[in-house]
Write an enzyme that holds these catalytic residues in place. Structure first.
Site, mmCIF file in Angstrom:
data_model
loop_
_atom_site.group_PDB
_atom_site.id
_atom_site.type_symbol
_atom_site.label_atom_id
_atom_site.label_comp_id
_atom_site.label_asym_id
_atom_site.label_seq_id
_atom_site.Cartn_x
_atom_site.Cartn_y
_atom_site.Cartn_z
ATOM 1 N N ARG A 212 4.796 9.783 -0.464
ATOM 2 C CA ARG A 212 4.145 10.634 0.523
ATOM 3 C C ARG A 212 3.195 11.557 -0.216
ATOM 4 O O ARG A 212 3.481 12.007 -1.325
ATOM 5 C CB ARG A 212 5.177 11.480 1.294
ATOM 6 C CG ARG A 212 6.027 10.701 2.286
ATOM 7 C CD ARG A 212 5.216 10.245 3.512
ATOM 8 N NE ARG A 212 6.030 9.537 4.499
ATOM 9 C CZ ARG A 212 6.166 8.212 4.544
ATOM 10 N NH1 ARG A 212 5.582 7.443 3.640
ATOM 11 N NH2 ARG A 212 6.917 7.660 5.493
ATOM 12 N N GLU B 233 -3.810 13.574 4.598
ATOM 13 C CA GLU B 233 -3.922 12.154 4.942
ATOM 14 C C GLU B 233 -4.184 12.036 6.433
ATOM 15 O O GLU B 233 -3.443 12.650 7.216
ATOM 16 C CB GLU B 233 -2.634 11.427 4.559
ATOM 17 C CG GLU B 233 -2.710 9.927 4.808
ATOM 18 C CD GLU B 233 -1.454 9.181 4.349
ATOM 19 O OE1 GLU B 233 -0.988 9.425 3.222
ATOM 20 O OE2 GLU B 233 -0.942 8.379 5.157
ATOM 21 N N ASN C 139 2.213 -1.499 2.873
ATOM 22 C CA ASN C 139 3.121 -2.241 3.754
ATOM 23 C C ASN C 139 2.360 -2.723 4.989
ATOM 24 O O ASN C 139 2.638 -2.305 6.105
ATOM 25 C CB ASN C 139 4.306 -1.352 4.158
ATOM 26 C CG ASN C 139 5.383 -2.143 4.879
ATOM 27 O OD1 ASN C 139 5.431 -3.370 4.807
ATOM 28 N ND2 ASN C 139 6.240 -1.441 5.599
ATOM 29 N N GLY D 217 15.406 1.318 -2.795
ATOM 30 C CA GLY D 217 15.109 -0.097 -2.628
ATOM 31 C C GLY D 217 13.726 -0.463 -3.128
ATOM 32 O O GLY D 217 13.536 -1.472 -3.820
ATOM 33 N N ILE D 218 12.734 0.359 -2.802
ATOM 34 C CA ILE D 218 11.359 0.067 -3.210
ATOM 35 C C ILE D 218 11.217 0.205 -4.723
ATOM 36 O O ILE D 218 10.697 -0.674 -5.397
ATOM 37 C CB ILE D 218 10.373 1.001 -2.478
ATOM 38 C CG1 ILE D 218 10.374 0.672 -0.983
ATOM 39 C CG2 ILE D 218 8.977 0.888 -3.067
ATOM 40 C CD1 ILE D 218 9.638 1.697 -0.120
ATOM 41 N N ASP E 265 -1.664 5.506 -2.717
ATOM 42 C CA ASP E 265 -1.642 4.876 -1.394
ATOM 43 C C ASP E 265 -1.412 5.913 -0.304
ATOM 44 O O ASP E 265 -1.565 5.620 0.879
ATOM 45 C CB ASP E 265 -0.551 3.810 -1.330
ATOM 46 C CG ASP E 265 -0.657 2.974 -0.061
ATOM 47 O OD1 ASP E 265 -1.771 2.499 0.234
ATOM 48 O OD2 ASP E 265 0.366 2.799 0.635
ATOM 49 N N HIS F 50 -2.898 3.992 2.759
ATOM 50 C CA HIS F 50 -1.494 3.858 3.196
ATOM 51 C C HIS F 50 -1.243 2.410 3.651
ATOM 52 O O HIS F 50 -0.778 2.167 4.777
ATOM 53 C CB HIS F 50 -1.181 4.861 4.313
ATOM 54 C CG HIS F 50 0.282 5.226 4.367
ATOM 55 N ND1 HIS F 50 0.746 6.501 4.591
ATOM 56 C CD2 HIS F 50 1.402 4.463 4.204
ATOM 57 C CE1 HIS F 50 2.067 6.517 4.588
ATOM 58 N NE2 HIS F 50 2.491 5.291 4.344
#
Lengths: 304, 304
Positions: A217, A246, A268, A136-137, A241, A265
């Site tokens: 990721r 992380e 969104n 979808g992304i 991102d 990150h």
């Protein structure tokens, strides 16, 4: 058409209340509800009685809800999977454009140097952009990239045609895309197959004009190999991102690497999530009332 | 179809030589040339004999050639006007996206702060973007903006419909766009009418979620009013490729303003210009050979 009776909680949320009404439902107390829209929290749910036939969760990933054991087989569960795709996709397009047009470097400048960006800028026009993981992304990026005059090579698990991509490859050929594409955007899930997908060989194949974008990721990229490739100019740059480790620790070389852009990150952000969740809620309430299949159905046997 | 005899000079340039051949011409010595492709310089030309019927200049703006008195009425002159539109347009799209997605702020960070970008990010999706001065550059932005789910309000001198814009306004209504649009991109020429077009009132109308992008000329914006609006949060931010004064002096508040991104008049960098010039040369050589109207015809009476 029946009017779905929907409870919004545990927190009051005017935007979600409005969304329920927009979808043709009415907002009721929990005791009268046949559906529940969960408005927040991380794994806690209102007490669900047997009359609740559907629960809408607010997040795309539902690991925390699964882990808490809150999800039962007695009713239908939906997540927000896919609802945030356009927002994350916009963030990915922004990162690639900022990279290739030197805006990361410019943002750090404190003096006017007209020549500073001259040798480092490229263009997406006429380029081939590989989207690794065109779910979808990834798919939501395609109209923007084609609108900028680029063409998209999509990589999906099975390689079935993706609308707007000039070609789609199955995941078993992913190693080849780094030599074929001018730029690569990582949008694939973190799995055993994608761990350290990008290492020294892939970066060398991407080449000195190529940008790597990672909004998936951190584990997909061998960070040490990336740091070395950026330092050596093996690739033009990386816009990340997500990182590994992380959060990226203070003093990490990526913080000061001129060819790198790091965002925390944040493709969104919560400010963009809520309006998109409201749209999803309105649509699912409409579908619930019409007896249509809901979006983001959770498969409890798969855990997502 | 005759084969145009074209001289490329004063500097050797393999990309332009290839472009002449791609357009169906052959590269010859100046004495045998019926057309000349000027490969560089700022106002100096090869000595043109009477057999030279067409001269292609390498720049979009030709002020320096006009000022040097080099352009005569004895032959056809073409500039590169319009050839670089897509490159500048891509830079403008990159600036607006970088701004609205917080990438300018992120590029300056040296520590991972997941919340830092949360409140400041917006989205172009569903927004209205006014392009003030929808000429070649402004129009070239439209497919990218619509691909990102925004709609474009175009402002042109006469207000004739612009393809891809949902509405086009004539320049006499430009003052109203700041209240109607979510974001404004300035792409209009510097004229008496556009001087200080954007002042305190326009910035107030744009509002606290709005971004201003200027890739036109610094004189279109009242810099002091802009600095104050950024400091006060009257607008969300400004991304500027041109400034007033320009170059922006060291220590100017825009260099350290978190809501601002400044690039050093670099949306049309030389590395991107040459390939676009080569495409223009190939197309014009083809047209010259076919007897068709050339692109970028100079009107000596207008000086451009």
């Amino acid at each position: 058409m029946p009017t779905p009776a929907v409870y919004v909680g545990p927190e009051d949320n005017p935007l979600l209340t409005e969304a329920v009404e927009r979808g043709g439902g009415k907002v009721v107390a929990l005791a009268e509800a046949e559906a529940v829209v969960v408005s927040g929290g991380h794994g806690e749910l209102p007490d669900l009685h047997d009359g609740v036939r559907w629960v809408q969760l607010p997040s795309a990933g539902i690991e925390s809800w699964v882990a808490s054991g809150a999800l039962d087989e007695d009713r239908t569960w939906t997540s927000a999977a896919g609802a945030y795709s356009t927002s994350v996709a916009e963030g990915a397009v922004a990162l690639l454009l900022a990279g290739i047009r030197g805006i990361g470097r410019a943002a750090r400048a404190r003096t006017w140097d007209g020549a500073a960006l001259d040798g480092v800028q490229g263009t997406l026009r006429g380029s081939t952009i590989a989207i690794v993981g065109a779910g979808g992304i990834g798919r939501a990026m395609i109209p923007a990239f084609t609108g900028l005059g680029a063409r998209v090579l999509a990589v999906t698990r099975r390689g079935l045609p993706v609308e707007g991509a000039y070609e789609t490859w199955a995941a078993d050929r992913v190693g080849e895309v780094f030599a074929v594409a001018d730029h690569v955007v990582l949008a694939a899930p973190a799995t055993a197959q994608t761990a350290a997908l990008v290492g020294a060989a892939e970066l060398a194949a991407l080449g000195s004009q190529g940008w790597l974008v990672n909004i998936a990721r951190g584990s997909l990229v061998d960070t040490d190999a990336l740091v070395e490739a950026l330092r050596a100019g093996t690739i033009a740059g990386a816009a990340l991102d997500v990182t590994d480790p992380e959060p990226l620790p203070d003093g990490h070389p990526l913080w000061t690497e001129p060819r790198a852009i790091v965002t925390p990150h944040s493709t969104n952000p919560s400010t963009l999530r809520l309006p998109l969740l409201a749209d999803r809620v309105a649509e699912n309430v409409r579908r619930f009332g019409a007896g249509e299949e809901l979006l983001g159905l959770v498969d409890l046997s798969q855990g997502y």
